[in-house]
Enzyme design. Structure first.
Site, mmCIF file in Angstrom:
data_model
loop_
_atom_site.group_PDB
_atom_site.id
_atom_site.type_symbol
_atom_site.label_atom_id
_atom_site.label_comp_id
_atom_site.label_asym_id
_atom_site.label_seq_id
_atom_site.Cartn_x
_atom_site.Cartn_y
_atom_site.Cartn_z
ATOM 1 N N ASP A 67 0.769 -1.184 -0.061
ATOM 2 C CA ASP A 67 -0.140 0.121 -0.021
ATOM 3 C C ASP A 67 0.901 1.178 -0.020
ATOM 4 O O ASP A 67 2.205 1.240 -0.024
ATOM 5 C CB ASP A 67 -0.814 0.109 1.280
ATOM 6 N N ASN A 135 -7.833 -2.782 14.331
ATOM 7 C CA ASN A 135 -9.171 -2.891 13.919
ATOM 8 C C ASN A 135 -9.236 -4.154 12.963
ATOM 9 O O ASN A 135 -10.228 -4.495 12.431
ATOM 10 C CB ASN A 135 -9.752 -1.732 13.154
ATOM 11 N N HIS A 137 -7.293 -4.644 10.268
ATOM 12 C CA HIS A 137 -7.238 -4.408 8.888
ATOM 13 C C HIS A 137 -5.821 -5.094 8.422
ATOM 14 O O HIS A 137 -4.745 -5.175 9.180
ATOM 15 C CB HIS A 137 -7.120 -2.902 8.317
ATOM 16 N N GLU A 142 -9.684 -1.670 5.124
ATOM 17 C CA GLU A 142 -10.386 -1.631 6.589
ATOM 18 C C GLU A 142 -11.718 -2.399 6.619
ATOM 19 O O GLU A 142 -12.099 -3.015 5.672
ATOM 20 C CB GLU A 142 -10.685 -0.064 6.304
HETATM 21 P P1 PGA Z 1 2.066 -1.045 12.770
HETATM 22 O O1 PGA Z 1 0.717 -1.277 11.578
HETATM 23 O O2 PGA Z 1 3.078 -2.051 12.108
HETATM 24 O O3 PGA Z 1 2.380 0.234 12.377
HETATM 25 O O4 PGA Z 1 1.445 -1.576 13.922
HETATM 26 C C1 PGA Z 1 0.309 -2.597 11.359
HETATM 27 C C2 PGA Z 1 -1.018 -2.191 10.289
HETATM 28 O O5 PGA Z 1 -1.474 -1.419 10.451
HETATM 29 O O6 PGA Z 1 -1.145 -3.046 9.367
#
Ligand code: PGA
Length: 248
Positions: A67, A135, A137, A142
């Site tokens: 992404d 959450n 994702h 999302e």
């Molecule tokens: P993070 O994010 O590694 O910064 O915790 C993971 C994600 O949101 O997929």
């Protein structure tokens, strides 16, 4: 899903790096699906250490990232282009034209998504590295995103912008939209390695491991449909999981 429990983030990162290095050594033409964020940072550090010490060769490897934010230039320090350069691409001998990250900078985002899908069709990912959001994702898919969605522009959930505001001066600077590979593309990878560290991820891990339902409201539950998923999670991330998970 095979769950490997490790002591802490350091162990998680070392084990993940070992796995990636083995993959690349066994199959030098590997396609690696890469992620950004706090979770894989130390894993990339381990890959760099190994590259300097042992010279693991990435000259035939291709990489494709999950992404990118919409509206940030690749020079912007909060962009994922910048992140990848800073933490990995600036060190390893992965050829520049073998690295792919969605371009969130252009006007024609629809075309960017189409081209990314064409690329994904051509490049089967051998190993996809993933993190998980609080959450649930994966990538920037999302809650509520259909599992059939391909590469698309997503409006980021408030919780995601809030969580990622730590990489910006304030939440107002966090882009409202991002481009993400869809869940159907992630599931096409031959193998998936999900890394999870920290107590803030414990509720998400409990949900993922203890809840059997595959539900679009919890995107990571789509991983239950894949035959080769390994989760490397530390004790804090697994602190709310009561069922047995294997120790490293
Ligand atoms: P993070 O994010 O590694 O910064 O915790 C993971 C994600 O949101 O997929």
């Amino acid at each position: 899903m095979n769950v490997i429990k490790v002591k802490n983030k350091e162990e998680m990162s070392q084990l993940a790096a070992k796995h990636i290095i083995k993959k690349v050594t066994d199959a030098p033409h590997s396609v690696l699906g890469l992620a950004t964020g706090s979770t894989p940072k130390e894993t990339y550090k381990e890959l760099v250490k190994d590259y300097i010490r042992n010279g693991t060769d990435y000259s035939l490897v291709k990489t494709i990232n999950l992404d990118e934010y919409v509206g940030l230039s690749s020079e912007n320090k909060s962009s994922y282009h910048y992140f990848m350069k800073k933490h990995l691409f600036g060190y390893l001998n992965i050829k520049e034209n073998n690295r792919y990250i969605p371009n969130g900078e252009t006007e024609d985002l629809k075309e960017v998504c189409l081209q990314y899908d064409q690329l994904i069709e051509k490049m089967v990912v051998d190993l996809q590295l993933l993190g998980i959001g609080r959450n649930g994702h994966i990538g920037f898919n999302e809650p509520g995103t259909s599992f059939n969605t391909k590469t698309h522009v997503v409006k980021l959930a408030h919780a995601t912008r809030q969580s990622n505001s730590r990489f910006f001066n304030s939440i107002d600077e966090v882009p409202t939209h991002a481009i993400t590979m869809g869940i159907s593309s992630i599931l096409k990878s031959k193998e998936i390695l999900l890394l999870v560290s920290g107590s803030h991820k414990a509720p998400a891990m409990k949900h993922l491991i203890e809840n059997e339902a595959i539900d679009v409201q919890f995107p990571a539950s789509a991983l239950k449909k894949h035959h080769h998923v390994t989760i490397i999670a530390d004790c804090e991330a697994l602190s709310l999981v009561s069922s047995y998970v294997g120790e490293n």
